[in-house]
Write an enzyme that holds these catalytic residues in place. Structure first.
Site, short mmCIF file in Angstrom:
data_model
loop_
_atom_site.label_atom_id
_atom_site.label_comp_id
_atom_site.label_asym_id
_atom_site.label_seq_id
_atom_site.Cartn_x
_atom_site.Cartn_y
_atom_site.Cartn_z
N GLY C 108 0.83 -1.42 0.05
CA GLY C 108 0.12 -0.10 -0.05
C GLY C 108 0.89 1.31 0.02
O GLY C 108 2.05 1.20 -0.34
N CYS C 109 0.31 2.23 0.64
CA CYS C 109 0.94 3.66 0.58
C CYS C 109 1.83 3.81 1.70
O CYS C 109 1.81 4.53 2.60
CB CYS C 109 -0.03 4.80 0.31
SG CYS C 109 -0.94 4.63 -1.25
N VAL C 110 2.69 2.80 1.76
CA VAL C 110 3.40 2.74 3.17
C VAL C 110 4.89 2.47 2.82
O VAL C 110 5.39 1.93 1.88
CB VAL C 110 3.02 1.57 4.20
CG1 VAL C 110 1.58 1.86 4.61
CG2 VAL C 110 3.18 0.25 3.56
#
Lengths: 520, 239, 110
Positions: C108-110
């Site tokens: 994800g956006c991590v």
């Protein structure tokens, strides 16, 4: 060219130009390519697992299919005059010098094939108009360079016909998916979100545990019990936020900020374990169907929980999909309260509360920061906040100025509608693309270095999960600490004074009403 | 020769009108599945009218983008527009008053047009980035237009042709008669190149003309939260 | 793409995350750490063990904040912070520590 600043504090000095045009470095990024998706990733999304035997035929047919279903794609393939206006507008070109990262050249990778099979000149005089056959080399080139586009739309601002390279690169990725060549990062994540409800793969049990932990933290810090409810039926507001807000730094500090604002505003709200993701990666691969399936989860969660409003957390591409597409993909939302925008951005919510005078702040809590604000590309050019065009620029700044004393703007050619992408958007936020990510970030980093030099700026705030992760990763390469990137609601969280909050320093600091004029 | 040119112009006109008509119909028929205006965008139709007017009349986005391309591009397009208006006098009788009014500007406009074209050509050759994206057709298109401009200016300023006979020829064509066309070299070159331009218009990048009016990033209204937008093929998915 | 541990071959993906989570052993962790140029000491092990326990219960790695809170409890505030975590795992506690602990990569956006 570096600009000579005659009024520098220590005499004249050269300031690097964030938009400096590099010398062409042909094919310097040709080897950049993300890991391909595994067959199971592709198949979960309805695509073939591996490259089809008749992939050429299928790809060529798909170009025609998309051209008949999407006016933008059709018109943009035809209308480009190669004027060159866009050639210096892409941050990946500015950072890498590879001419195939110039927007027009990136479009031409596909346009040349379209011309070969769909236009008179390309069929009979391919050499004249730069038309070429679709070969395996061309397909590989697509895979490389269409994964060096963050779909930030900066080029579309400057094109005299509004040609949006994002439309072309989304179409290219959909064509590649259709023939069985997917990107692992995007496709694996979409599969997870469709199955579990978020991009992380965070199950309900873990979500609840994380949020309970945060509630404890807030109470320890403030002495006030602030709730972060999960799946609470009958709540007024459903918060849809990127799952990074449940996991990463500084995202999670933003989530704490939303919770405090909701608490102080006195509204009932909840997150959903079924739709626990704002970021819709269907956008990145240009797949209307996948984007729609993901968006429908949000609608179902809103219906099941019986909420009246939907509010989105800080997430750039998510807000584009929410603001511009949600009504199309999953509407009409006639079951929600029509007195509020559907959906609403958390910053619209917070700013409204500030304007009503419902929130009190101690701005000095942010005095250790000297701030600037990075307009996230998809918020800036793909959406709006508030009633008027440009509200997406004003409202975040208004909120920042309401909670911080030291705020400074970066070069106007790199903000608002001209903002530069962080370098990690559009499905590029993956470690295997780190080289292009750093190169793509360099124009923004140069603009930041300018305000650091001129105004002593130490931190940058953003409202996008991708921007936050990307900057936390690349900033150390440009001389900043990892935590120099902040969530806007982290600033709100720092400064907000909750009713009954214990303050560590006596006497109580002089309160400033938030709706007073902020400094700039 | 007169017959040949007469047939050429009938053919070119048909290609231009039919080709362009088909292309515009295709653009008009193709749905736009999503709202993608480049923000900030107008929130009303009249706002979009102004945005589009600024794009078409003063090339607003190009101005923001690159002043050199804007200067040369604008000189060329405005020059071309005035010159075209001036050319109405060869197709109508009596001549409309405003065509007479445009007449003196049209002559100066030819210089602006030529300078604009030469500027664009020089940039295409000299600027590394633009040279990189140029195909042979991009150079040929400019040369074609320069050829039209030079042959036209030659007739106006250096070697006048029998312009009355030319007008008789074209008025005749409008009435399906073929009259005698003067055989000056400049004229034949000029008309031949113009006919070529008309023929390739609907199959070339000259489609940017109609294209801009069908560019969703420019013509769409920013009202997606208020008004649901749904393409017909997308509506099928909801059944 | 595989690690060699005590004569066994353990498959991993392009980025070094093992593909079958049950393949993990302490010896494998040492091998992965070596490949990552992380010199495992007791503090690294504390983090790795916490990650594995957490994963066992929740089927996912903990948020960085949750991890740091746990470390703070066991190792004290001077070590329970983001900066120290990056000293232990230069490529980030979420990704690098997960890799060594045999957990899947957070996506994800991590």
């Amino acid at each position: 060219m570096a600009i000579l600043d005659m009024d520098g504090e220590d005499g004249p000095k050269f300031i690097p130009d964030p938009l400096k045009i590099p010398k062409l470095a042909c094919d310097s990024m040709a080897d950049s390519a993300p890991y391909p998706a595994y067959p199971e990733h592709n198949m979960k999304l309805g695509f073939p697992g591996e490259l089809l035997d008749n992939w050429q035929e299928v790809a060529i047919a798909k170009i025609g299919d998309l051209a008949s279903k999407n006016r933008a794609f059709q018109v943009y393939l035809d209308a480009c005059v190669k004027c060159g206006a866009c050639t210096d507008k892409c941050h990946y070109f500015l950072g890498s010098g590879d001419p195939k990262n110039m927007p027009v050249a990136r479009q031409d990778l596909l346009r040349s094939v379209y011309r070969r099979y769909y236009t008179f000149a390309g069929k009979y005089f391919p050499w004249l108009v730069g038309a070429r056959d679709l070969t395996r080399e061309v397909l590989d080139e697509w895979y490389s360079y269409y994964h060096q586009c963050s779909q930030c739309r900066r080029c579309s601002v400057f094109c005299p016909y509004g040609i949006d390279t994002a439309e072309i690169s989304m179409a290219a990725r959909e064509i590649m998916d259709t023939v069985g060549i997917g990107q692992k990062y995007c496709n694996e994540i979409i599969g997870k979100a469709l199955e579990i409800g978020n991009n992380l793969g965070l199950q309900e049990k873990a979500l609840r545990a994380t949020l309970e932990d945060l509630e404890e933290d807030i109470e320890d810090e403030t002495g006030v019990s602030v709730r972060i409810p999960v799946d609470e039926k009958g709540a007024d507001i459903l918060l849809i936020t990127p799952s990074a807000d449940f996991f990463a730094e500084p995202h999670i500090d933003g989530l704490i900020g939303y919770a405090k604002v909701f608490h102080q505003a006195g509204v009932s709200w909840t997150v959903s374990s079924y739709a626990s993701e704002a970021a819709n990666f269907g956008l990145f691969i240009g797949s209307y169907e996948n984007m729609r399936d993901l968006a429908l989860r949000i609608r179902r969660a809103a219906e099941d929980l019986g909420v009246k409003r939907i509010v989105f957390g800080e997430c750039g591409h998510a807000w584009r999909v929410a603001y511009s597409f949600l009504n199309t993909l999953a509407g009409p939302f006639d079951f929600l309260d029509q007195n509020y925008p559907i959906p609403q951005h958390i910053l619209e919510f917070t700013w409204d509360q500030i304007e009503r005078g419902n929130l009190k702040f101690d701005k000095t809590k942010n005095d250790h920061l000297r701030l600037t604000y990075h307009d996230s590309c998809n918020v800036a050019r793909g959406s709006r906040m508030g009633d008027k065009p440009g509200g997406q620029f004003e409202i975040p700044r208004n909120v920042i100025k309401a909670v911080c004393n030291n705020y400074f703007e970066m070069d106007r050619d790199t903000t608002k509608e001209s903002t530069l992408c962080c370098g990690g958007g559009g499905g590029l936020l993956t470690d295997d693309l780190m080289d292009i990510r750093v190169k793509g970030a360099s124009p923004r980093m140069t603009a930041l270095q300018q305000v650091t030099q001129d105004h002593g700026v130490t931190h940058m705030a953003a409202i996008c999960a991708i921007c936050k992760t990307q900057f936390a990763k690349v900033m150390p390469k440009f001389g900043y600490e990892r935590d120099s990137i902040l969530s806007v609601h982290q600033l709100v969280s720092n400064a907000i004074l909750l009713d009954g909050q214990i303050t560590d320093d006596a006497p109580v600091p002089e309160l400033e009403m938030a709706n007073e004029e902020g400094t700039s | 020769m007169s017959t040949l040119y007469a047939l050429l112009f009938y053919f070119a006109t048909i290609m231009l009108v039919v080709g362009l008509g088909l292309r515009i119909a295709k653009y008009a028929r193709t749905p736009a599945p999503l709202k993608i205006p480049t923000m900030p965008a107008p929130t009303t139709r009249s706002g979009v009218f102004w945005r589009m007017s600024r794009e078409v009349l003063v090339f607003e986005s190009l101005f923001k983008s690159n002043k050199w391309i804007w200067v040369f591009g604008y000189m060329f397009h405005v020059g071309l527009a005035l010159v075209l208006l001036r050319h109405f006098r060869y197709f109508i009788e009596p001549i409309w008053f405003w065509v007479n009014w445009v007449q003196p500007f049209g002559i100066y406009a030819s210089f602006a047009l030529l300078i604009g074209l030469l500027g664009l050509l020089v940039r295409r050759i000299v600027v590394e980035r633009i040279r990189y994206i140029s195909s042979p057709s991009d150079y040929l298109m400019l040369l074609l237009l320069i050829g039209i401009a030079l042959s036209g200016m030659n007739m106006k300023f250096l070697a006048p042709t029998d312009i009355v006979a030319v007008k008789v020829f074209f008025l005749g064509l409008l009435r399906l008669q073929i009259n005698e066309l003067p055989t000056s070299a400049s004229l034949l070159v000029h008309l031949g190149l113009v006919a070529t331009l008309m023929i390739i218009f609907p199959i070339s990048k000259l489609l940017h003309g109609p294209g801009i009016f069908f560019s969703p990033t420019r013509y769409q209204v920013d009202n997606s939260r208020e008004k649901r937008h749904l393409a017909p093929w997308a509506a099928e998915l909801e059944k | 793409m595989s690690y060699e541990v005590n004569g066994a071959t353990i498959e991993h993906d392009e980025e070094g995350y093992i593909t079958t989570l049950s393949d993990w052993t302490k010896d494998l962790a040492d091998v992965i750490a070596k490949a990552e140029e992380v010199d495992m000491n007791s503090e690294h092990w504390e983090v790795v063990n916490f990650l594995r326990d957490y994963y066992e219960e929740y089927q996912i790695a903990p948020a960085v904040r949750v991890l740091i809170k746990a470390v703070k409890k066991s190792m004290g505030p001077e070590k329970g912070n983001n900066k120290y975590m990056y000293e232990l795992f230069p490529y980030g506690p979420a990704k690098q520590a997960c890799k060594i602990a045999g957990l899947p990569k957070p996506t994800g956006c991590v």
